[in-house]
Structures are given as C-alpha cells and as structure tokens.
Scaffold this motif. Structure first.
Motif, mmCIF file in Angstrom:
data_model
loop_
_atom_site.group_PDB
_atom_site.id
_atom_site.type_symbol
_atom_site.label_atom_id
_atom_site.label_comp_id
_atom_site.label_asym_id
_atom_site.label_seq_id
_atom_site.Cartn_x
_atom_site.Cartn_y
_atom_site.Cartn_z
ATOM 1 N N GLU A 1 19.615 34.931 -26.561
ATOM 2 C CA GLU A 1 18.226 35.217 -26.186
ATOM 3 C C GLU A 1 17.794 36.613 -26.636
ATOM 4 O OE1 GLU A 1 17.568 34.399 -22.076
ATOM 5 O OE2 GLU A 1 18.582 32.461 -22.145
ATOM 6 N N GLY A 2 18.258 37.036 -27.802
ATOM 7 C CA GLY A 2 17.818 38.288 -28.377
ATOM 8 C C GLY A 2 18.444 39.533 -27.794
ATOM 9 N N THR A 3 19.458 39.398 -26.969
ATOM 10 C CA THR A 3 20.118 40.576 -26.395
ATOM 11 C C THR A 3 21.019 41.245 -27.423
ATOM 12 O OG1 THR A 3 21.877 39.166 -25.508
ATOM 13 C CG2 THR A 3 20.057 39.720 -24.024
ATOM 14 N N LEU B 1 29.632 42.752 -23.437
ATOM 15 C CA LEU B 1 28.594 43.403 -22.653
ATOM 16 C C LEU B 1 27.281 43.314 -23.416
ATOM 17 C CD1 LEU B 1 30.515 46.595 -21.485
ATOM 18 C CD2 LEU B 1 29.728 44.719 -20.026
ATOM 19 N N LEU B 2 26.269 42.812 -22.754
ATOM 20 C CA LEU B 2 24.965 42.634 -23.376
ATOM 21 C C LEU B 2 23.936 43.514 -22.682
ATOM 22 C CD1 LEU B 2 24.846 38.723 -23.461
ATOM 23 C CD2 LEU B 2 25.898 40.263 -25.148
ATOM 24 N N MET B 3 22.864 43.834 -23.422
ATOM 25 C CA MET B 3 21.734 44.530 -22.810
ATOM 26 C C MET B 3 20.453 44.039 -23.463
ATOM 27 S SD MET B 3 21.902 48.383 -24.396
ATOM 28 C CE MET B 3 21.287 48.720 -26.054
ATOM 29 N N ASP B 4 19.350 44.122 -22.706
ATOM 30 C CA ASP B 4 18.052 43.756 -23.260
ATOM 31 C C ASP B 4 17.659 44.750 -24.340
ATOM 32 O OD1 ASP B 4 17.688 41.550 -21.581
ATOM 33 O OD2 ASP B 4 16.864 42.800 -19.968
ATOM 34 N N ALA B 5 16.998 44.259 -25.356
ATOM 35 C CA ALA B 5 16.550 45.113 -26.458
ATOM 36 C C ALA B 5 15.189 45.728 -26.145
ATOM 37 C CB ALA B 5 16.466 44.299 -27.746
ATOM 38 N N GLY B 6 14.954 46.935 -26.699
ATOM 39 C CA GLY B 6 13.650 47.564 -26.597
ATOM 40 C C GLY B 6 13.313 48.136 -25.242
ATOM 41 N N VAL B 7 14.301 48.382 -24.401
ATOM 42 C CA VAL B 7 14.074 48.949 -23.058
ATOM 43 C C VAL B 7 14.936 50.194 -22.933
ATOM 44 C CG1 VAL B 7 14.164 48.504 -20.575
ATOM 45 C CG2 VAL B 7 13.695 46.625 -22.158
ATOM 46 N N VAL C 1 21.942 44.903 -17.759
ATOM 47 C CA VAL C 1 23.262 44.708 -18.359
ATOM 48 C C VAL C 1 23.777 43.330 -17.958
ATOM 49 C CG1 VAL C 1 25.667 45.514 -18.344
ATOM 50 C CG2 VAL C 1 23.785 47.164 -18.405
ATOM 51 N N TYR C 2 24.431 42.639 -18.906
ATOM 52 C CA TYR C 2 24.963 41.301 -18.651
ATOM 53 C C TYR C 2 26.403 41.206 -19.164
ATOM 54 C CZ TYR C 2 19.926 40.305 -18.514
ATOM 55 O OH TYR C 2 18.584 40.337 -18.247
ATOM 56 N N TYR C 3 27.198 40.341 -18.495
ATOM 57 C CA TYR C 3 28.513 39.940 -18.987
ATOM 58 C C TYR C 3 28.364 38.574 -19.655
ATOM 59 C CZ TYR C 3 30.167 43.486 -15.681
ATOM 60 O OH TYR C 3 30.373 44.645 -14.994
ATOM 61 N N HIS C 4 28.861 38.448 -20.879
ATOM 62 C CA HIS C 4 28.814 37.176 -21.587
ATOM 63 C C HIS C 4 30.244 36.672 -21.747
ATOM 64 C CE1 HIS C 4 27.811 34.752 -25.440
ATOM 65 N NE2 HIS C 4 27.606 34.015 -24.359
ATOM 66 N N GLY C 5 30.615 35.681 -20.955
ATOM 67 C CA GLY C 5 31.959 35.134 -21.017
ATOM 68 C C GLY C 5 32.616 34.996 -19.664
ATOM 69 N N LEU C 6 32.028 35.593 -18.642
ATOM 70 C CA LEU C 6 32.585 35.474 -17.296
ATOM 71 C C LEU C 6 32.099 34.231 -16.571
ATOM 72 C CD1 LEU C 6 32.526 39.139 -15.887
ATOM 73 C CD2 LEU C 6 34.438 37.868 -16.872
ATOM 74 N N SER C 7 31.018 33.628 -17.078
ATOM 75 C CA SER C 7 30.484 32.410 -16.472
ATOM 76 C C SER C 7 29.771 31.607 -17.559
ATOM 77 C CB SER C 7 29.516 32.749 -15.327
ATOM 78 O OG SER C 7 28.437 33.541 -15.804
#
Length: 367
Positions: free
Chosen positions: A218-220, A233-239, A244-250
């Motif tokens: 989703e563009g992160t 570790l993901l984060m929203d762009a342009g902010v 912050v998000y974990y990608h792979g824990l769920s």
C-alpha cells in the motif's frame, strides 16, 4: 587524601582472615576495601546489594556506597539482607560507618543515619541516609553520583528525539557511524537516529536502514528489518512523523502503538537491553520476579512496543535498561543490560533462572 577529623581505631585485615595491628582511619582518609570492612570488627559478615557492600560485625555496620547525592545525603537500593535491614531500620543499633568507593580505594565519610526507608508492599526497596559530617566541597566532586543515561527520561514524553540523542551519548562510548551525508529527505526522527545512534545500536535483533526504500504494501516504505528476517519495518510515505508497521508478524501489517520518533527511541532502548555491549541477560520470570528486577528503575513513559512481546515495556535507570515483555498474564520475557558492577551484583543476587547471562563488564564506563 587525609584531612583533619575524628579518628576511628580499627583492626586491619590481613591474609587468612586474621585481625592484627590497630591502625587509625581518619575522616576523609582513602583506604583499601578490606580496611574499610574491618571497621565492623572481627568476624563481620559481608553482604552486597545493588548499590553498596555492607559488613555487619561486633563493632558496628560498614557501608561502602557507590557515591553520594550531595554533601550530606546518599541513597542505596535493595533488596537488603535481613541482618542489614534490621540494623539500619531497627532503632538503636550499632553505628553505621560509611565509605564512598573511588577508583583508588574507599573514602572515609564517617557515620550516617537513616532518614527515610522506602518500602513497597512491606519490602524495603531503598534507604535514604544523611552523613553526620557533611563532605567538604573539594571532595564532593570525587564522590557525587552523576546521572548519565537517566536525565533523558525527564524529556519524555514530549521530546523523544532529544532523549534519544542524550541517551545514546551517555550509553555508548563509541561514536556513531552515520552515513557521510544524511539527506534532508528523511523524516526528522530518522535524521536524528542516523546522526546520533547509527552503528551503536546495530544488533542481531533489529536493523534500521540508512534510508527508507520503496517496496512495502500500500505504498509504504521499508526502513528496517528484524535480524532474523522474520519481519520488515514499514512507515507511511510523505509524513514527517509517520506511523510504523511490522510486516511479517501477522497476516496484515501490524501497526505499532507509537509513531516513528518515539518508536525509534524505544527501539534504541530495546537494543541496549537485548544486545549489549553492556552486561546483563535474559530470563523468563513470574510477576513477582519482574517487579524485583524493575524495582529501582523508572518506567519509560511511552506506550509498550509490540515486539519482541505483544506488550514490551521498558524501564531505565542511570546504568540499567530493562525490557519486560508480556505475552500472557503469568510469565514475562525479560532482557536487562547494565553498565555498572553494582547493578550486575544486584541482578546476580535476584536468584533468577537466567536463560542467558553475560558478565563481561571490564570495558564498561561506570561513571
């Protein structure tokens, strides 16, 4: 380093535990630790707590403390052996002789009295004491306890980036290994991290990239990963202070409770607890044991991390960071990192079944 003062006549300890030859120790003298402990008298029993070494003998009680708060006051943390607690809080007990530990010996501070015992649920946690003879100003600087690694807590929750900078400068001796050029395109929190922390908190547990890269759902943006590859570790762009998000824990990206600035501070603290280079260890403990571990520490006033446990709270003191992770109501996953021998002694004395424990502290700056 002797000054005029009332002399105390004591026995000097020699090899084999025998006591021979009366010697004088005057106020402000610097003596070796065995000489200080001998003030308690023949057959004294020696105990260690988080902040001090005690000797209880027929001639009195001796305390060798880490340092003093000011010219008159000092504080020591428990848990305390029953004999020592009884002597210090039982009213008309034997005199308490106090020494302050210096690099070259123990500075004689004279006698002291307890001004305030601090208890929690009936258990003695801390003692505040006052010296009968205040320290002269020229000696205060040698014995005063600073607060490296703790004053950053006062900046929270409002200024996590300044807290991160101050903690990193106090905790790690090596300078950061930031990229040669930290781009202004980064969110402010990542710029601060790269300039103050990069390389210091690198560990087997978590890695923060020099710069976020595209590729998240989703563009992160992806700005870090677990050392074992279990999540990104993901984060929203342009902010400027993105979520912050974990990608792979769920099944779906799991949003962290705090935004990037506060999250990065928490991740730095978690690395200090989990990955060194400080001494410490990891253990699975029950609720009562967890409380004993964090008793002398302050809770970091931010919301719990979602990793390494579902609710991972962090506690801190001048020389110790503890992460207490809760996945269920009965057992806790605890990581502790410490930079001082007094805190290391306390951890050893808690009687925990450590899954791992690291005691190498030779290169740690004890302040």
């Amino acid at each position: 380093m002797a000054a005029e003062g009332e002399a105390t006549r004591v026995h000097r300890t020699v090899a084999g535990g025998n006591y021979r030859d009366l010697v004088e120790i005057r106020l402000w003298d610097v003596v070796a630790e065995p000489g200080a402990l001998a003030v308690a008298g023949p057959g004294a029993r020696v105990h260690e707590t988080a902040d001090a070494v005690f000797a209880a003998g027929p001639d009195g009680t001796v305390m060798i403390a880490t340092g003093v708060r000011n010219a008159e006051d000092l504080t020591v943390s428990g848990p305390f052996p029953r004999l020592i607690e009884g002597r210090l809080t039982g009213g008309d007990g034997p005199p308490l002789h106090v020494f302050a530990r210096l690099p070259d010996g123990c500075l004689t501070l004279g006698t002291a009295r307890v001004t305030e015992p601090a208890r929690r649920r009936g258990v003695l946690q801390r003692l505040d004491l006052r010296l009968d003879t205040p320290l002269p100003e020229h000696l205060l600087g040698l014995t005063e306890i600073g607060e490296p690694g703790a004053d950053w807590l006062d900046l929270l929750p409002d200024d996590p980036l300044a807290a991160m900078e101050r903690f990193a400068a106090d905790w790690w001796d090596a300078p950061p290994t930031a990229p040669a050029e930290v781009t202004d395109r980064l969110p402010e929190a990542l710029r601060v991290f790269q300039r103050a922390v990069a390389g210091r908190a690198e560990s087997g547990s978590l890695r923060i990239y020099p710069e976020p890269v595209p590729g998240g759902p989703e563009g992160t943006l992806v700005f870090g990963e677990a050392g074992d590859g279990t999540f990104e570790l993901l984060m929203d762009a342009g902010v400027d202070d993105p979520a912050v998000y974990y990608h792979g824990l769920s099944d779906r990206p799991l949003r962290e409770r705090e935004r990037l600035g506060r999250y990065l501070l928490l991740s730095v603290l978690a690395a200090a607890a989990m990955d060194g280079p400080a001494a410490g260890g990891m253990a699975f403990v029950d609720r009562a044991q967890a409380r004993r571990i964090v008793a002398p520490l302050r809770r970091v006033p931010l919301r719990p991390l979602r990793w390494p446990s579902a609710r991972s709270r962090i506690y801190a003191g001048p020389d110790t960071i503890a992460l207490v992770g809760e996945d269920d109501a009965d057992w806790f996953e605890v990581y502790v990192g410490t930079r001082s021998r007094s805190s290391l002694r306390r951890l050893r004395k808690l009687g925990l079944d450590w899954a791992s424990f690291h005691e190498e502290i030779d290169e740690i700056n004890e302040g």
